[in-house]
Scaffold this active site. Structure first.
Site, PDB file in Angstrom:
ATOM      1  CB  THR A  81      -0.885   0.036   1.060  1.00  0.00           C
ATOM      2  OG1 THR A  81      -1.645  -1.197   1.207  1.00  0.00           O
ATOM      3  CG2 THR A  81      -1.758   1.414   1.293  1.00  0.00           C
ATOM      4  CG  HIS A  89       8.356   9.069  -0.507  1.00  0.00           C
ATOM      5  ND1 HIS A  89       9.681   8.503  -0.567  1.00  0.00           N
ATOM      6  CD2 HIS A  89       7.692   8.103   0.197  1.00  0.00           C
ATOM      7  CE1 HIS A  89       9.741   7.469  -0.270  1.00  0.00           C
ATOM      8  NE2 HIS A  89       8.602   7.018   0.371  1.00  0.00           N
ATOM      9  CG  PHE A 114       0.355  -3.970  -9.425  1.00  0.00           C
ATOM     10  CD1 PHE A 114       1.743  -3.515  -9.138  1.00  0.00           C
ATOM     11  CD2 PHE A 114      -0.553  -2.729  -9.271  1.00  0.00           C
ATOM     12  CE1 PHE A 114       2.073  -2.163  -8.770  1.00  0.00           C
ATOM     13  CE2 PHE A 114      -0.321  -1.551  -8.954  1.00  0.00           C
ATOM     14  CZ  PHE A 114       0.774  -1.279  -8.655  1.00  0.00           C
ATOM     15  NE  ARG A 128      -9.556   2.127  -4.473  1.00  0.00           N
ATOM     16  CZ  ARG A 128     -10.200   3.037  -4.289  1.00  0.00           C
ATOM     17  NH1 ARG A 128     -10.394   3.227  -2.919  1.00  0.00           N
ATOM     18  NH2 ARG A 128     -10.768   3.651  -5.128  1.00  0.00           N
TER      19      ARG A 128
END
EC number: 2.5.1.78
Length: 156
Positions: A81, A89, A114, A128
């Site tokens: 995550t 970043h 992925f 999610r």
């Protein structure tokens, strides 16, 4: 016309999951979803699943590549995550992870699924990882299994 499609049931599959420790409060749910999908839907045996923890999402491609090179696995699932913050970043980590994992798949010719969340907020990530938007870890696992079978069909 030839059409190649495949299902996800792959009982003999050998699957590696590489997962980031950073944001593990979210990634743990992705891992649970992936393992559940592999076992329950894909019928993968517990002894054919290997889990490798890495520090963060940026390290996922290196671990995935090392796993792919062993020749022991039919697919690799990358879970992590990356949540946008106030600096650039996010772009470096998310881009590095996605590009690196794509290169591993192309170079190794095995599926690299992925399952890295790239979100604007913690709330989106939580959604999610098993709430409103399903579990992207489970989706990545099913993608890996289907691609194992698609590649087998292409090579047959």
């Amino acid at each position: 016309m030839n059409i190649i499609e495949a299902n996800v049931a792959t009982p003999d599959a050998r699957v590696a999951i590489t997962i980031a420790r950073f944001n593990n409060f979210i990634n743990d749910s992705l891992l649970e979803g992936a393992i559940d999908a592999l076992k329950r839907i894909g019928q993968v045996k517990d002894e054919n699943i290997t889990v490798v923890w890495v520090p963060g999402a940026y390290e996922l491609p290196l671990a995935a590549g090392a796993l792919a090179k062993t020749g022991k696995y039919d697919a690799v699932i990358a879970l992590g995550t990356v949540i946008r913050g106030g600096t650039a970043h996010f772009e470096y980590v998310a881009g590095g992870a996605s590009n690196g994992l794509a290169h591993v798949a192309q170079d190794s010719e095995i599926p690299v699924a992925f399952g890295v969340l790239t979100t604007e907020s913690i709330e989106q990530a939580i959604e999610r990882a098993g709430t409103k938007a399903g579990n992207k870890g489970a989706e990545a696992a099913l993608t890996a299994l289907e691609m194992i079978n698609v590649l087998k069909a292409i090579k047959a």
